[in-house]
Design an enzyme around this catalytic site. Structure first.
Site, PDB file in Angstrom:
ATOM      1  N   ARG A 297       0.821  -1.219   0.000  1.00  0.00           N
ATOM      2  CA  ARG A 297       0.000   0.000   0.000  1.00  0.00           C
ATOM      3  C   ARG A 297       0.846   1.257   0.000  1.00  0.00           C
ATOM      4  NH1 ARG A 297      -4.798  -0.840   4.283  1.00  0.00           N
ATOM      5  NH2 ARG A 297      -3.029  -0.762   5.697  1.00  0.00           N
TER       6      ARG A 297
ATOM      7  N   GLU B  88       6.625 -10.440  14.343  1.00  0.00           N
ATOM      8  CA  GLU B  88       6.174 -11.154  15.527  1.00  0.00           C
ATOM      9  C   GLU B  88       6.007 -12.644  15.253  1.00  0.00           C
ATOM     10  OE1 GLU B  88       3.026  -8.891  13.411  1.00  0.00           O
ATOM     11  OE2 GLU B  88       4.825  -8.239  14.387  1.00  0.00           O
TER      12      GLU B  88
END
Length: 179
Positions: free
Chosen positions: A68, A105
């Protein structure tokens, strides 16, 4: 860096177009969908102008992060007359490229970029969302590897409290919207 721009009706309306989608792409994530903002010409123009305004005259190139960030950076490069540099996920560029790994993560990822600009080029880095800052920090590092100067970082939306601002440690960080 001082806050910019001052609140305006156009930007308030633009921010209202960002949809919050709970539990996407996985449980516990609140996804910010910017496609309604992109679909509205006036809102899109206002946000692109707000992204680059504090940096006018300070950059030669606009770098956008996949995916994006490409949309915002392309518009910003066009609006400012600057060149465009895509910073891609690893393995997406056809020629040799500088790359930098970073932790997620849930694993490890890499970003890469070509050396298509003269050394010392001033690069404004643009992305859609600043969360934990790992991708943007890696983008800064890949730019340094290519001997480019990071002129600043602009993001459409910052999710506060996730450590992103500290992770990128860019005193010229500019965010248009925050939560």
């Amino acid at each position: 860096m001082p806050a910019f721009p001052a609140s305006s009706a156009e930007l308030e309306r633009a921010e209202s177009l960002i949809l919050e989608i709970p539990d996407y792409p996985s449980a516990g994530i609140l996804f910010r969908d910017i496609t309604p903002l992109l679909a509205d010409g006036a809102a899109f123009r206002a946000t692109v102008d707000a992204l680059i305004a504090p940096f006018r005259g300070m950059f030669d190139v606009v770098a956008g992060l996949e995916a994006r960030g490409f949309l915002l950076a392309s518009a910003a490069a066009y609006a400012s007359g600057a060149g465009l540099m895509p910073i891609r996920k690893a393995g997406k560029l056809p020629r040799p490229a500088a790359n930098v790994g970073y932790s997620l993560e849930y694993g490890i990822a890499e970003v890469e970029a070509h050396a298509d600009f003269p050394r010392g080029s001033r690069v404004l880095v643009i992305d859609d969302v600043l969360a934990t800052g790992g991708t943007l920090a890696a983008a800064h590092e890949v730019l340094r590897k290519l001997d480019y100067e990071v002129a600043g970082t602009a993001v459409l939306f910052e999710i506060e409290g996730l450590g992103g601002r500290d992770a990128i440690a860019d005193r010229r960080l500019h965010t248009v919207f925050r939560s």
